[in-house]
Write a protein that holds these residues in place. Structure first.
Motif, PDB file in Angstrom:
ATOM      1  N   SER A 102      35.901  46.058  46.015  1.00 22.30           N
ATOM      2  CA  SER A 102      37.110  46.742  46.518  1.00 22.30           C
ATOM      3  C   SER A 102      38.276  46.613  45.518  1.00 22.30           C
ATOM      4  O   SER A 102      39.223  47.365  45.592  1.00 22.30           O
ATOM      5  CB  SER A 102      37.510  46.182  47.879  1.00 22.30           C
ATOM      6  N   GLN A 103      38.185  45.639  44.620  1.00 21.97           N
ATOM      7  CA  GLN A 103      39.293  45.440  43.660  1.00 21.97           C
ATOM      8  C   GLN A 103      38.836  45.695  42.216  1.00 21.97           C
ATOM      9  O   GLN A 103      39.467  45.255  41.271  1.00 21.97           O
ATOM     10  CB  GLN A 103      39.819  43.996  43.761  1.00 21.97           C
ATOM     11  N   ARG A 104      37.701  46.371  42.108  1.00 28.46           N
ATOM     12  CA  ARG A 104      37.099  46.510  40.773  1.00 28.46           C
ATOM     13  C   ARG A 104      38.036  47.197  39.772  1.00 28.46           C
ATOM     14  O   ARG A 104      38.103  46.819  38.602  1.00 28.46           O
ATOM     15  CB  ARG A 104      35.790  47.304  40.867  1.00 28.46           C
ATOM     16  N   ASP A 105      38.764  48.206  40.245  1.00 30.32           N
ATOM     17  CA  ASP A 105      39.686  48.918  39.341  1.00 30.32           C
ATOM     18  C   ASP A 105      40.652  47.938  38.675  1.00 30.32           C
ATOM     19  O   ASP A 105      40.889  48.001  37.469  1.00 30.32           O
ATOM     20  CB  ASP A 105      40.509  49.941  40.127  1.00 30.32           C
ATOM     21  N   ALA A 106      41.177  47.039  39.506  1.00 25.23           N
ATOM     22  CA  ALA A 106      42.164  46.084  38.974  1.00 25.23           C
ATOM     23  C   ALA A 106      41.518  45.144  37.962  1.00 25.23           C
ATOM     24  O   ALA A 106      42.101  44.849  36.908  1.00 25.23           O
ATOM     25  CB  ALA A 106      42.774  45.293  40.113  1.00 25.23           C
ATOM     26  N   TYR A 107      40.300  44.701  38.278  1.00 22.29           N
ATOM     27  CA  TYR A 107      39.609  43.820  37.324  1.00 22.29           C
ATOM     28  C   TYR A 107      39.377  44.547  35.993  1.00 22.29           C
ATOM     29  O   TYR A 107      39.521  43.983  34.920  1.00 22.29           O
ATOM     30  CB  TYR A 107      38.267  43.358  37.894  1.00 22.29           C
ATOM     31  N   ARG A 140      57.420  39.135  39.578  1.00 24.55           N
ATOM     32  CA  ARG A 140      56.627  38.586  38.473  1.00 24.55           C
ATOM     33  C   ARG A 140      55.173  38.957  38.698  1.00 24.55           C
ATOM     34  O   ARG A 140      54.620  38.679  39.765  1.00 24.55           O
ATOM     35  CB  ARG A 140      56.798  37.064  38.445  1.00 24.55           C
ATOM     36  N   LEU A 141      54.595  39.593  37.725  1.00 23.65           N
ATOM     37  CA  LEU A 141      53.188  39.999  37.883  1.00 23.65           C
ATOM     38  C   LEU A 141      52.292  38.966  37.243  1.00 23.65           C
ATOM     39  O   LEU A 141      52.446  38.633  36.082  1.00 23.65           O
ATOM     40  CB  LEU A 141      52.979  41.358  37.224  1.00 23.65           C
ATOM     41  N   VAL A 142      51.378  38.462  38.051  1.00 24.43           N
ATOM     42  CA  VAL A 142      50.469  37.434  37.538  1.00 24.43           C
ATOM     43  C   VAL A 142      49.071  38.038  37.511  1.00 24.43           C
ATOM     44  O   VAL A 142      48.665  38.713  38.458  1.00 24.43           O
ATOM     45  CB  VAL A 142      50.491  36.200  38.466  1.00 24.43           C
ATOM     46  N   PRO A 143      48.336  37.806  36.421  1.00 21.44           N
ATOM     47  CA  PRO A 143      46.991  38.382  36.384  1.00 21.44           C
ATOM     48  C   PRO A 143      46.047  37.746  37.413  1.00 21.44           C
ATOM     49  O   PRO A 143      46.319  36.672  37.942  1.00 21.44           O
ATOM     50  CB  PRO A 143      46.522  38.080  34.955  1.00 21.44           C
ATOM     51  N   LEU A 144      44.964  38.437  37.660  1.00 20.05           N
ATOM     52  CA  LEU A 144      44.001  37.975  38.679  1.00 20.05           C
ATOM     53  C   LEU A 144      43.145  36.842  38.142  1.00 20.05           C
ATOM     54  O   LEU A 144      42.905  36.758  36.938  1.00 20.05           O
ATOM     55  CB  LEU A 144      43.061  39.132  39.052  1.00 20.05           C
ATOM     56  N   TYR A 145      42.657  36.006  39.052  1.00 15.41           N
ATOM     57  CA  TYR A 145      41.652  35.012  38.661  1.00 15.41           C
ATOM     58  C   TYR A 145      40.372  35.772  38.317  1.00 15.41           C
ATOM     59  O   TYR A 145      40.040  36.765  38.971  1.00 15.41           O
ATOM     60  CB  TYR A 145      41.403  34.015  39.784  1.00 15.41           C
ATOM     61  N   LEU A 168      49.238  51.179  34.834  1.00 13.97           N
ATOM     62  CA  LEU A 168      47.955  50.506  34.592  1.00 13.97           C
ATOM     63  C   LEU A 168      48.184  49.023  34.316  1.00 13.97           C
ATOM     64  O   LEU A 168      47.493  48.169  34.858  1.00 13.97           O
ATOM     65  CB  LEU A 168      47.240  51.131  33.397  1.00 13.97           C
ATOM     66  N   CYS A 169      49.176  48.757  33.473  1.00 14.72           N
ATOM     67  CA  CYS A 169      49.453  47.354  33.124  1.00 14.72           C
ATOM     68  C   CYS A 169      49.834  46.545  34.351  1.00 14.72           C
ATOM     69  O   CYS A 169      49.627  45.338  34.390  1.00 14.72           O
ATOM     70  CB  CYS A 169      50.577  47.262  32.093  1.00 14.72           C
ATOM     71  N   THR A 170      50.441  47.221  35.330  1.00 11.45           N
ATOM     72  CA  THR A 170      50.865  46.486  36.526  1.00 11.45           C
ATOM     73  C   THR A 170      49.861  46.686  37.667  1.00 11.45           C
ATOM     74  O   THR A 170      50.194  46.445  38.833  1.00 11.45           O
ATOM     75  CB  THR A 170      52.267  46.948  36.964  1.00 11.45           C
ATOM     76  N   LEU A 171      48.674  47.140  37.309  1.00 10.04           N
ATOM     77  CA  LEU A 171      47.540  47.252  38.242  1.00 10.04           C
ATOM     78  C   LEU A 171      47.764  48.255  39.380  1.00 10.04           C
ATOM     79  O   LEU A 171      47.176  48.115  40.446  1.00 10.04           O
ATOM     80  CB  LEU A 171      47.163  45.876  38.809  1.00 10.04           C
ATOM     81  N   VAL A 209      41.051  47.160  34.794  1.00 12.59           N
ATOM     82  CA  VAL A 209      42.327  47.358  34.095  1.00 12.59           C
ATOM     83  C   VAL A 209      42.685  46.088  33.339  1.00 12.59           C
ATOM     84  O   VAL A 209      43.123  46.125  32.190  1.00 12.59           O
ATOM     85  CB  VAL A 209      43.453  47.712  35.098  1.00 12.59           C
ATOM     86  N   GLN A 210      42.461  44.963  34.014  1.00 14.40           N
ATOM     87  CA  GLN A 210      42.796  43.684  33.371  1.00 14.40           C
ATOM     88  C   GLN A 210      41.967  43.488  32.103  1.00 14.40           C
ATOM     89  O   GLN A 210      42.454  42.987  31.105  1.00 14.40           O
ATOM     90  CB  GLN A 210      42.554  42.554  34.354  1.00 14.40           C
TER      91      GLN A 210
END
Lengths: 158, 292, 431
Positions: A113-118, A19-24, B117-120, A120-121
Motif C-alpha cells: 500500500s506504500q510502495r510508491d513512497a518506498y 519536517r519530513l523524515v524518510p521512511l524506515y 516526489l521528494c516529499t512523497l 520514490v525514496q
C-alpha cells in the motif's frame, strides 16, 4: 484540466516548519517483523504511516491486526494453561512462527500500500534513517505487551 | 573588448561547463562594470549554489529579486536553493507563485512535480507531471518527471517511454540516468552496470553513483549467484524461503530426522552465506575495482 | 591604481629606503615615475617588482609598456608574452591597448591578424615559433618567449619517447610511416593533473615538429564565445592552415569541446559541432596541421572528439617522477642562495607534487628565509630544513585529480583511453 482542477492542484500540500523524515527501510521492517513479531511490526509500520501522513487511513488495519493477534494470544494462553490435553498446534514454537508469519503478512500488505513512497525514496529521496532505536524499542514493547496479555490470560484462569 | 552583457553570457556558459573559478573571476569584472545589474547577482547565486554555499546563494538570489521581483530565472534559483536546503514548504510557496505568474511554463510544473516526489506526495506529483506534459509534450524535464512518476507507480508504458527517449537522444546525460534508474528498477543488473559505468566515466566525482555501481557489481558477481532469487524477489523472497524451509523441515522431521537435520543445516548455511558474503564482497570490489 | 594625494616623490623614496621590500610603495613609485615621463627609472622599479613577484602579470605588463615607450619592441613583446603565461593575466587590462601591434600592409603576420575576427584580434599576440624562416604564427598568451624543446622539459623521458614516435615523427616523416602502413594523422589530447607541464609539452612538441605554433587558451575561448563563435573558431583553423606546417594547440580543451551530453545550451552544442567539422578538416585540408589539446578534465570533453581522425591519441601527462622532481628543485634553485642540498631527498619527499606545487614550495621556503633574514639581519641561504618544512606544509594539488580519475579507471571501466593512468596508479600504489 479545468481551472478548478488547476486551482486544486496549486493548493499547498506542505506546512511551514513541517519536517519530513524518510521512511524506515523494508529491510528494517523485515528484521523487526521476524524478531519482534506482530506488535513490533505494527509499531514500526505505524511510524512509517505517520511519516507519510496516512496514519488515519492505515490505523483501522493496524487495529484489526492487533486485535486479531491479541485474540490469538488469549486463546493460546487459555488452551495451553487450561491443563487439559492441548492440540499439537498449541505449542510456543508454533505460536512464535505464526506471529512471524502474521507480522510478515502485515509488513507485505503495508509495503504494497506504500510502495510508491518506498520507490520514490529509492529514486529521489534521502537514505532511510537509522532503524536501530525504533526497531529495538518496538521489539521491547512487543515482548512486554505479549507478556502482559499472556499474564492477564493466565491470571484470569487461576 | 566584450560588453558586460557578453561577459554575463560567458559567465553563464562557464557555469554550464563547470568552470566555477573562471566564472567567478569574469563575473567579478562584469559586476565591477555594472554593479546594479541583477543578472550579476543571479549568476553569483548560481555559482554559490553549485559550490554548496546555499546561504550565500540565497543572499544573492534575494538581492536579485529585490531589484527585479518578477524575474523568472531568479525565482527558479530561489526555488532550487530552498529545495536543496529541504525547506520544502517555502519552496512550494515559491513554485506556486511562479506557476501563477507563468501558468503555461511546463518547466515550473515539472519542478513542482519533483518537489512533490521528494516529499512523497506521489498522487499530486503524477497530476503535475501530466499537466507539464500537456503544456509541452517535448519538454525534457516534463518527460523526465513523467517517466519517473511512471517508474514509481509501476506503469506498464514506462518502459516503452524510456526506450523512446533513448532512441531519440541516446547521449543525453539525463536520458542515460533515466535508463540506468529504469534498468535497476527492472533488476536488469548487468545492463544497469554497463550504463552506470558510462555515466561514471562522464561524472567521475559522483560518489553515490560509484557506490551504486559497487552494489550492482555485487549482484552480478558469481559469488552472489546463489543469492540471485533473493535479489530478484527481495524481502518477499526471503520471507517465502523461510516459510518454505520451516514447512519442509517440519515435514522432513516427521518422516526422517536425519534429512530434517541436513535440511536445517543447509538452510542455516544459506542464511549465513547471505549474511556474510555482502560485506566481504563489497570490500573486495572496493579494493579490486570493477574489472570486466 | 591612482596615487593617494598624501604621497609625494620624496615621501615614497623615503618609505622605500625604510622598507625596500614593500611592493605597494614600489608600485606607486614606479607609476609616479612613468607618469612623470621618467620611463627608464620607472622600468628599473618595475623590473624590481618583477623580481619580487615573478608569477604576477601586472608588473610584467608594466615592464612591457616601458620597453614599448622606449622603442625596444622585441623585448616588450617578450615581456608581454611572459605576462601572458601568468595565472592572473587579465586580457582586458587597458594598458594592453597601447601595446597592441599595429598592422602594416607589408607584414603577412599582421595581414593574418587583421583577417581574424575582432574579438580574437584583441588577444592574439605573436612570439617566435619553432623555425625562424617560417611565417610566425599568432600565439596567444600562454607559455613564455623562450623556445622550448624536449630537452627543456624535465623528466618524462618515457612520455617524450612515446610522443616522439607517435606524434612528432609521423608529422615530420609522413612518407616513412605510410610505407609501413602505420596510421598517422589525427590530433593528440594531452591530459593529466593541473600544473604538470601539459602546456609546456605542447610547446615543446611544436618546436620539435619545426612548425609554427598557434595556441588558444581560456581567455581566447571566452572571446570565441562572444559574437559569431563558429566563425571565430573557423578563423583559427584557417590561420593554422595558412601557415603549414603548423601546430594548433587548444589549452583547456574541455571548455571549448564540452560534452554535448552534459551541455544544456544550444550554443555549446553548435560550437562543438563546428569544432568537429574543423577537425575533420573538410576534405583533408588539415594536412600538415597538427592539432593538440590539453585538459585536466578529459571526462568533460565530448566523446565525439576522441574518435579516430580527431583527438584519437590520448596521452597521459603524469605528475613528475622522483628524479624529475629532484631535477626541478635543482634547476629552479639555480642562482638562489642555498646551503648544501640533497636534491634526491627533496624529490623523494615531494611525492605527487606537480611542477606548480614545487614552485609553491620554493616560494614558501624563500618567504620563510627572507622573513628570518629581515628579522635577524643575518643573511643565510635556503637550507634543506626550510625546504622540508615547506614541503610538509604544502599538499600536492595532483591528489584530488588522481582520486577522481581513479574512480573512472577502477569503477567506470575506463578502458584503453585510461590505460596509462591505471599503470601509473598501480605503480604509485594508489589503485
Amino acid at each position: 484540466m479545468t481551472n478548478d482542477d488547476l486551482e486544486q492542484l496549486l493548493q499547498p500540500s506542505l506546512k511551514e516548519g513541517q519536517r519530513l523524515v524518510p521512511l524506515y527501510s523494508i529491510r528494517a521492517g523485515f528484521f523487526t517483523a521476524f524478531f519482534g513479531g506482530v506488535f513490533a511490526t505494527l509499531i514500526l509500520n505505524g511510524l512509517n504511516s505517520w511519516r507519510l501522513g496516512r496514519f488515519g487511513r492505515d490505523v483501522w488495519f493496524y487495529l484489526g491486526a492487533g486485535v486479531l493477534w491479541t485474540a490469538v494470544l488469549l486463546w493460546f494462553s487459555n488452551t495451553l494453561f487450561q491443563g487439559s490435553q492441548a492440540p499439537w498446534i498449541v505449542n510456543p514454537r508454533v505460536l512464535r512462527n505464526a506471529g512471524r508469519v502474521l507480522a510478515l503478512i502485515i509488513l507485505g500488505r503495508t509495503y504494497l500500500s506504500q510502495r510508491d513512497a518506498y520507490k520514490v525514496q529509492d529514486f529521489v529521496g534521502d537514505d532511510p534513517p537509522n532503524p536501530w532505536p525504533a526497531a529495538l524499542g518496538a521489539i521491547a514493547i512487543s515482548i512486554g505487551l505479549t507478556g502482559l496479555i499472556v499474564a492477564l490470560a493466565t491470571r484470569s484462569l487461576g | 573588448m566584450s560588453t558586460t552583457a557578453e561577459s554575463f553570457d560567458s559567465v553563464a556558459r562557464l557555469i554550464e561547463i563547470g568552470r566555477l573559478g573562471d566564472a567567478k573571476r569574469l563575473l567579478g569584472q562584469a559586476i565591477a562594470h555594472e554593479p546594479e545589474n541583477p543578472r550579476g547577482e543571479l549568476l553569483a547565486g548560481h555559482i554559490a549554489l553549485l559550490e554548496g554555499n546555499t546561504a550565500a546563494a540565497e543572499t544573492y538570489a534575494s538581492a536579485a529579486l529585490a531589484r527585479d521581483p518578477h524575474n523568472l530565472a531568479t525565482g527558479e534559483l530561489l526555488y532550487e536553493i530552498l529545495a536543496q536546503q529541504k525547506r520544502w514548504a517555502e519552496a512550494e510557496r515559491i513554485v506556486i507563485e511562479l506557476i501563477r505568474a507563468h501558468p503555461t511554463d511546463a518547466d515550473l510544473f515539472a519542478s513542482y512535480c519533483h518537489l512533490m516526489l521528494c516529499t512523497l506526495h506521489v498522487d499530486k506529483a503524477s497530476e503535475l507531471s501530466k499537466e507539464a506534459l500537456r503544456l509541452d509534450p517535448q519538454n525534457d524535464r516534463a518527460r523526465l518527471m513523467g517517466v519517473l512518476v511512471g517508474l514509481v507507480r509501476g506503469d506498464a508504458s514506462t518502459q516503452y517511454q524510456v526506450e523512446k527517449l533513448v532512441s531519440e537522444d541516446p547521449e543525453s546525460r539525463w536520458v542515460v540516468t533515466l535508463l540506468f534508474t529504469s534498468l535497476v528498477d527492472q533488476k536488469r543488473f548487468e545492463e544497469a552496470l554497463r550504463v552506470g559505468q558510462q555515466l561514471l566515466r562522464a561524472n567521475p566525482n559522483n560518489t553515490a553513483l560509484t557506490e551504486a555501481l559497487v552494489e550492482l557489481r555485487m549482484q552480478t558477481h558469481w559469488i552472489a549467484a546463489p543469492a540471485r532469487p533473493l535479489a530478484r524477489w527481495g524481502w518477499f523472497g526471503a520471507a517465502a524461503l523461510w516459510v518454505l524451509a520451516l514447512v519442509t523441515i517440519r515435514l522432513a522431521s516427521a518422516l526422517q530426522s536425519t534429512v530434517a537435520l541436513w535440511l536445517a543445516g543447509a538452510y542455516l548455511a544459506y542464511c549465513l552465506y547471505t549474511w556474510i558474503y555482502p560485506p566481504l564482497l563489497r570490500r573486495w570490489i572496493r579494493h579490486r575495482g570493477i574489472v570486466p | 591604481m591612482t596615487q593617494p594625494p598624501s604621497h609625494t616623490r620624496d615621501s615614497l623614496e623615503a618609505q622605500l629606503l625604510r622598507d625596500p621590500f614593500d611592493p605597494g610603495i614600489r608600485r606607486l613609485y614606479a607609476e609616479m615615475l612613468l607618469r612623470l615621463g621618467e620611463v627608464e627609472a620607472s622600468l628599473e622599479q618595475w623590473r624590481l617588482l618583477v623580481r619580487q613577484s615573478p608569477e604576477a602579470a601586472d608588473p610584467r605588463i608594466a615592464v612591457a609598456l616601458c620597453l614599448h615607450r622606449l622603442g625596444r619592441e622585441s623585448e616588450s613583446a617578450e615581456q608581454l608574452t611572459a605576462a601572458g603565461s601568468c595565472s592572473d593575466f587579465d586580457a582586458t587590462d587597458s594598458r594592453l591597448e597601447e601595446l597592441d601591434p599595429r598592422p602594416t600592409p607589408d607584414n603577412p603576420h599582421d595581414r593574418m591578424e587583421s583577417a581574424s575576427p575582432a574579438p580574437l584580434r584583441a588577444n592574439l599576440r605573436s612570439i617566435p615559433g619553432g623555425r625562424t624562416d617560417l611565417p610566425v604564427a599568432d600565439v596567444v598568451s600562454i607559455g613564455s618567449t623562450d623556445v622550448i624543446r624536449f630537452s627543456d622539459v624535465v623528466g618524462m623521458e618515457k612520455l617524450k619517447k612515446t610522443i616522439r614516435l607517435s606524434v612528432i615523427q609521423p608529422f615530420l616523416q609522413p612518407g616513412l610511416f605510410e610505407r609501413f602502413k602505420k596510421k598517422t594523422g589525427g590530433g593528440v589530447l594531452l591530459y593529466g593533473p593541473p600544473g604538470c607541464g601539459k602546456t609546456m609539452m605542447a610547446r615543446a612538441i611544436a618546436t620539435e615538429c619545426d612548425a609554427s605554433f598557434t595556441a588558444v587558451g581560456i581567455s581566447d575561448i571566452l572571446n570565441l564565445w562572444s559574437g559569431q563563435s563558429e566563425q571565430n573558431l573557423s578563423a583559427i583553423f584557417e590561420m593554422a592552415r595558412s601557415q603549414t606546417p603548423a601546430v594548433l594547440f587548444f589549452d583547456e580543451l574541455d571548455a571549448l569541446a564540452f560534452s554535448r551530453s552534459k551541455a544544456r545550451s544550444e550554443h555549446t552544442r553548435t560550437l562543438v559541432n563546428e569544432f568537429l567539422n574543423q577537425l575533420d578538416g573538410m576534405s583533408g585540408r588539415n594536412h600538415q596541421v597538427l592539432v593538440l589539446g590539453a585538459t585536466n578534465m578529459p571526462w568533460d570533453v565530448d566523446d565525439a572528439m576522441k574518435r579516430p581522425g580527431r583527438f584519437d591519441r590520448q596521452v597521459f601527462v603524469p605528475p613528475p617522477d622522483e628524479a624529475a622532481r629532484a631535477e626541478m628543485f635543482r634547476q629552479k634553485l639555480l642562482g638562489v642562495p642555498c646551503e648544501a642540498l640533497d636534491f634526491a631527498e627533496l624529490g623523494q619527499l615531494s611525492r605527487h607534487f606537480s611542477g606548480a606545487d614545487i614552485d609553491g614550495v620554493l616560494e614558501l621556503a624563500k618567504e620563510t628565509v627572507l622573513t628570518e633574514i629581515l628579522e635577524s639581519d643575518i643573511e643565510r641561504g635556503l637550507s634543506a630544513a626550510d625546504l622540508q618544512e615547506a614541503i610538509g606544509e604544502s599538499a600536492p594539488s595532483t591528489l584530488e585529480w588522481l582520486k577522481t580519475v581513479r574512480n573512472v579507471v577502477k569503477f567506470g571501466g575506463g578502458g584503453r583511453a585510461y590505460r596509462d593512468v591505471e599503470k601509473y596508479l598501480r605503480r604509485e600504489k594508489m589503485f
